[in-house]
Design an enzyme around this catalytic site. Structure first.
Site, PDB file in Angstrom:
ATOM      1  N   HIS A 115       0.814  -1.220   0.000  1.00 40.27           N
ATOM      2  CA  HIS A 115       0.000   0.000   0.000  1.00 40.27           C
ATOM      3  C   HIS A 115       0.847   1.270   0.000  1.00 40.27           C
ATOM      4  CE1 HIS A 115       0.734  -0.591   4.360  1.00 40.27           C
ATOM      5  NE2 HIS A 115       0.651   0.729   4.427  1.00 40.27           N
ATOM      6  N   HIS A 179       4.407   8.950  13.430  1.00 39.60           N
ATOM      7  CA  HIS A 179       3.460   7.857  13.671  1.00 39.60           C
ATOM      8  C   HIS A 179       4.210   6.602  14.081  1.00 39.60           C
ATOM      9  CE1 HIS A 179       4.481   6.867   9.506  1.00 39.60           C
ATOM     10  NE2 HIS A 179       3.564   5.941   9.374  1.00 39.60           N
TER      11      HIS A 179
END
Ligand SMILES: O=C(O)CCC(=O)/C=C/C=C(\O)C(=O)O
Ligand SMILES: [Fe+2]
Length: 312
Positions: A115, A179
């Site tokens: 992805h 993140h």
């Protein structure tokens, strides 16, 4: 030759664990703006820098970088599966320039991507085959990582190669800012997971679904404030965006890999893809950031940003 840049966070949680509809609409607007910018530029080649999350590249052979002359998407998190439209000749030309610049990239005639590449290509160009592409993997997950200064050199060499192509080249960087999603790590993973990090290609549909569900659950817990993962760091993210916009990219060379993790979580290394894309743009001279969207989005476990830039 004409170049343009678009960098974006990706997140497998988009569409799976969404924030408030007003925030989704804001992000959609940022992507619509980026798509309009790209349509206006009309690229005939996309050079995309992206990481992998143990779907295509494993510890059985884990290079810092890999340029793909042919690539296929594994189709994780609902992204398109199948071959990318890779421009093989451009890939070889870029690889030769990168190697000649002393950056020892790996090279693949059968790259597998996830992805990190597919979501960006789909969101920015409509599909993984809409525009001929050269995919460039940057290891941002599997430690040990090379110093970030090498990323700037990689980007610079790719930018020089892009300038020598008689093409309209869109440079893309795909990866989150601060993140720390639950990506397993070799030194802490239990033995069966460790084995999947070494040689885990082609998981069963059940294994893939379990992995994806674990990330979705983490996104829900993080947004609810009950996850044990590292907080986002909007201050760090905004500083990164400021540095990238300033063009003073050599400032980044002094940032240590440990500092990235302390400040912004393990997956903040994914901004290597942004640094490479901006360094490639800088190889052609001064540039101007044309748009810059940013918001920390806990539901997506992402300091989430989209930027576009052009040469001055
Ligand atoms: O379960 C795994 O092995 C990997 C988990 C995973 O793919 C997480 C991906 C998260 C991002 O791509 C991101 O937040 O950037
Ligand atoms: Fe990622």
């Amino acid at each position: 030759m004409p170049v343009a840049l678009c960098t974006m966070s990706h997140s497998p949680l988009m569409g799976r664990n969404d924030p408030d509809a007003s925030i989704v609409a804001e992000v959609d607007a940022a992507f619509a703006d980026a798509r309009a910018f790209i349509a206006d530029f009309a690229p005939d080649l996309v050079v995309i820098f992206a990481p992998d999350h143990y779907n295509g590249v494993f510890y059985d052979l884990l290079p810092p970088f890999c340029i793909g002359a042919a690539a296929q998407s594994v189709g994780d998190y609902g992204t398109q599966a199948g071959p990318l439209d890779v421009d093989r000749d451009a890939a070889y030309r870029i690889a030769r320039t990168v190697l000649a610049a002393g950056v020892d990239t790996a090279f693949s005639e059968r790259m597998h991507v996830d992805h990190g590449f597919a979501q960006a290509l789909e969101l920015l160009t409509g599909s993984i085959t809409a525009v001929p592409t050269v995919p460039i993997f940057i290891n941002s997950v599997g430690e040990p990582l090379c110093p970030v200064s090498r990323i700037r050199l990689l980007g610079n060499a790719v930018g020089q190669a892009a300038a020598a192509l008689d093409r309209r080249v869109l440079l893309v960087g795909s990866g989150g800012l601060s993140h720390d999603p639950p990506v397993p790590r070799l030194d802490t993973a239990p033995p069966p997971v460790r084995e999947t990090l070494i040689s885990g290609r082609n998981p069963t549909p059940e294994q893939r679904a379990a992995r994806e569900q674990r990330v979705i659950d983490a996104g829900r817990d993080f947004a609810a404030g009950v996850a044990t993962i590292q907080p986002l760091n909007p201050g760090w993210d905004r500083n990164l965006l400021t540095v990238l916009a300033s063009g003073e990219l050599d400032e980044i060379d002094s940032w240590t890999n440990d500092w990235f993790v302390e400040q912004a979580g393990h997956s903040s290394h994914e901004v290597r893809t942004w640094i490479a894309a901006y360094a490639a743009l800088a190889a052609q001279g001064a540039y101007r950031v044309r748009s810059s969207y940013y918001r920390p989005i806990p539901e997506w476990i992402a300091g989430f940003a989209v930027t576009t830039a052009l040469p001055e």
